[in-house]
Design a protein around this motif. Structure first.
Motif: not given
Length: 462
Positions: A383-387, A423-424, A439-442, A450-456
């Motif tokens: 239940e966390r939205s992606i930017p 972008c991941i 553009i920020r490349l992760i 990937a999940i940690r970086q996406c939802f911080e």
């Protein structure tokens, strides 16, 4: 005197047998043996001297064959030219198939607008009358002096008209309505479709006329008629999409003169089919803001990068076993990715129903969409939205690793063009993207990262 006999012919491979089989002995397909009436001509006792000079086409040295430079010509529809590999090839035989009402006849009639400007085009219809074609042409604003309409079903009369007017392009709508009067079977049968297609193939190769066939599909989505029909033609184009939706996709299942990875996108309007030159913007229009379970993926269709929205929904199951539904991606692939997410990321999805959908009716079969699918499911589960300005792409392995994909630079360029700022992507793709700005490349190595970086998330939160 001609004799007739009954045979059973496999619609998949063309194997014929005097008796019916539930399973084809040749290709192993089930329930494909169809009954056909075959007419045999009694052969005379005379023999042809095959060694006689001048009998048939003689072999020619390769270097003696004169090549033509201008072998392609445009249909006037950019999306159709893209799928064909740059335009129609002179003397080619192209099959266009699709579900009823999808827009096959509309697309080809619109192509006649440009084709008949300088050359003669013959449109043969076996399903509609001349007045019905006229009504459709008026609705599409098509009025060409070089466009000839012929309402005929006998293949001999069709070839006679084509030999008389010598068109540059001939459209046959449809091949299932063509009839060879020398055969006893009904129009649309295996024998009729095969023989009529062979006659049209010989005419195309000897006269240089490009022939376009319209083919129907059966209930399973395959082209109606014998499977050998797809081997006889030079290109097979599939018109896909929901007839109740506005977008249509044109794909090449076979193309002897170009790539089969290209797609063309159209939108059905009241004025006919219109080209969608920017599919990414069209597919992302109406995207909800700050909604859980939505992730944008940068996919690659041939040489064209396309951005698509993948939606995931995870909800508590009301029954004993969880339900899995996938639209736009392979179901088995979706189940595999859910298992990876549960095993490698620790998300217990066994008690939850999971639904995955690709917005816009796209069918994505590229492995690069794996990471975006997992992020959309994780977004709904957590239940966390992606930017809104974040996108992702990457192939995911069974160990949870994120593998590199091809065409990373093209995907990043498309994301920049549409205003995405993050972008991941797989870590192995980062080495080939030096000097990218705006553009920020992760880079990520596995699903957990990937999940940690996406939802911080922090290390201890996941």
């Amino acid at each position: 005197m001609a004799k007739t006999k009954t045979a059973y012919v496999c619609t998949e491979c063309g194997y014929d047998s005097p008796k019916w089989y539930g399973k084809c002995p040749s290709c192993g397909s089930w329930n494909t043996m169809a009954e056909e009436t075959i007419r045999e001509e009694k052969r005379g006792s005379h023999r042809v001297n095959i060694l006689a000079p001048g009998a048939g086409n003689r072999p020619v040295r390769l270097k003696e064959i004169s090549g033509t430079e201008d072998v392609r010509f445009s249909t006037g529809i950019g999306e159709l030219d893209r799928v064909l590999g740059g335009g129609m090839v002179k003397g080619s035989l192209v099959l266009v198939s699709g579900a009823p009402g999808i827009g096959k006849s509309t697309l080809l009639l619109q192509a006649c607008r440009s084709l008949c400007e300088n050359d003669c085009v013959l449109y043969v219809t076996g399903e509609e009358s001349l007045s019905q074609i006229k009504m459709r042409a008026d609705r599409l604003n098509i009025d060409g002096d070089n466009l000839l309409i012929c309402a005929e079903t006998q293949i001999d009369q069709v070839l006679l008209s084509a030999s008389q007017f010598k068109p540059s392009v001939m459209i046959v709508d449809s091949i299932q309505t063509m009839l060879n009067t020398e055969l006893q079977s009904a129009p649309g049968s295996i024998t009729q479709v095969r023989e009529c297609t062979m006659q049209l193939l010989q005419f195309a190769k000897t006269s240089g006329t490009s022939v376009i066939l319209v083919g129907h599909v059966n209930k399973d989505g395959g082209i109606a008629g014998p499977k050998v029909l797809e081997h006889m033609v030079d290109a097979v184009l599939n018109f896909e999409g929901d007839r109740h939706a506005s977008y249509r996709l044109l794909r090449a299942a076979k193309n002897r003169f170009g790539s089969t990875n290209e797609i063309g996108m159209f939108e059905m309007t009241h004025c006919g089919l219109e080209e969608v030159r920017n599919p990414s913007a069209a597919l992302l229009s109406g995207r909800p803001e700050n909604a859980n379970g939505s992730c944008v993926v940068a996919t690659l269709e041939g040489t064209r990068p396309i951005l698509a929205e993948i939606q995931g929904l995870v909800t508590k199951s009301a029954y004993g076993s969880a339900r899995r539904t996938a639209a736009g991606i392979d179901y088995n692939r979706a189940v595999l990715l859910l298992a990876i997410l549960e095993k490698r990321a620790g998300m217990l999805l066994g008690a939850y129903d999971t639904y995955i959908n690709v917005v816009g009716g796209m069918d994505l079969d590229e492995p690069a969409v794996d990471l975006a699918i997992l992020l959309s499911i994780a977004s709904s589960y957590l239940e966390r939205s992606i930017p809104q300005d974040l996108a992702a792409f990457g192939e995911v392995g069974l160990s949870g690793e994120v593998r590199a994909v091809t065409g990373a630079a093209q995907r990043i360029a498309e994301l920049q063009r549409l205003g995405f700022h993050t972008c991941i992507l797989p870590e192995d793709n980062l080495s080939g993207l030096r000097g990218v700005e705006g553009i920020r490349l992760i880079p990520v190595k596995d699903v957990q990262n990937a999940i940690r970086q996406c939802f911080e998330f922090k290390e201890t939160q996941l």
